[in-house]
Scaffold this active site. Structure first.
Site, PDB file in Angstrom:
ATOM      1  N   ASP A   7       0.917  -1.180   0.194  1.00 56.43           N
ATOM      2  CA  ASP A   7      -0.074  -0.044  -0.003  1.00 56.43           C
ATOM      3  C   ASP A   7       0.865   1.022  -0.039  1.00 56.43           C
ATOM      4  OD1 ASP A   7      -2.241   1.569   0.312  1.00 56.43           O
ATOM      5  OD2 ASP A   7      -2.018   1.822   2.512  1.00 56.43           O
ATOM      6  N   ASP A   9      -0.112   5.058   1.061  1.00 56.83           N
ATOM      7  CA  ASP A   9      -0.107   5.990   1.972  1.00 56.83           C
ATOM      8  C   ASP A   9      -0.282   5.201   3.493  1.00 56.83           C
ATOM      9  OD1 ASP A   9      -0.355   8.118   0.234  1.00 56.83           O
ATOM     10  OD2 ASP A   9      -2.449   7.814   0.122  1.00 56.83           O
TER      11      ASP A   9
END
Ligand SMILES: [Mg+2]
Ligand SMILES: [Zn+2]
Length: 182
Positions: A7, A9
């Site tokens: 991922d 952020d």
């Protein structure tokens, strides 16, 4: 081929509830880019799978998102690493797309692009939806405490079998040492 899915952020860079809307707001979590470099050195290719609903909401456009990712790629290279590809969902949260995590679409695209079975692929995220998407795609989820990670743990819905690490650097170390037992 060895692959790790990240991922963005809250895993690679500091997250913001106000969204990361321009390159200036994209700042790496200390050690995260070096962790990517270490994964590369251990033979892993690294790709990103990220929800970017700010595009669908009109908060920023694709050219700005490309500029943010150009900064991410450049800083990764400066740290000695490489992010092979960014798979993103630009759709708003209320869209019925197949790619927005917790749906598995981004992961399915990654599996197709790299001709890889995800059952041995770790996917590192900070939110429950990252874990759910990884599980739906048959990948192996790991959670980090950075970003929304502590909130995810406190939410009480994280499946007990999902390993938790302080940050990407610690998760990467665990993956590398599992791949290269002493
Ligand atoms: Mg995140
Ligand atoms: Zn989507």
């Amino acid at each position: 081929m060895k692959l790790v899915i990240l991922d963005r952020d809250g895993v690679i860079n500091f997250d913001s509830d106000q969204f990361i809307k321009n390159p200036r707001e994209w700042n790496p979590i200390p050690g995260s880019l070096e962790a990517i470099a270490q994964l590369n050195q251990a033979g892993f290719r690294v790709v990103v799978a990220t929800n970017q609903s700010g595009v669908g909401r009109g908060l920023f456009d694709m050219s700005t998102l490309n500029a943010i990712h150009a900064k991410m790629h450049k800083l990764a290279v400066l740290a000695g690493g490489r992010i092979d590809a960014v798979f993103l969902c630009p759709h708003a949260a209320d869209s019925r797309c197949a790619c927005r995590k917790p749906k598995a679409g981004l992961f399915i695209d990654i599996a197709a692009r790299f001709h890889i079975d995800l059952s041995n692929v770790y996917a590192i995220g900070d939110a429950l939806r990252d874990v759910q998407a990884a599980m739906a795609a048959g990948a192996r989820p790991l959670l980090v405490k950075t970003g929304k990670g502590m909130r995810t743990i406190e939410g009480g819905q994280l499946p007990v079998e999902v390993p938790v690490y302080e940050n990407l650097a610690q998760a990467a170390l665990a993956i590398i040492s599992e791949a290269n037992p002493a």
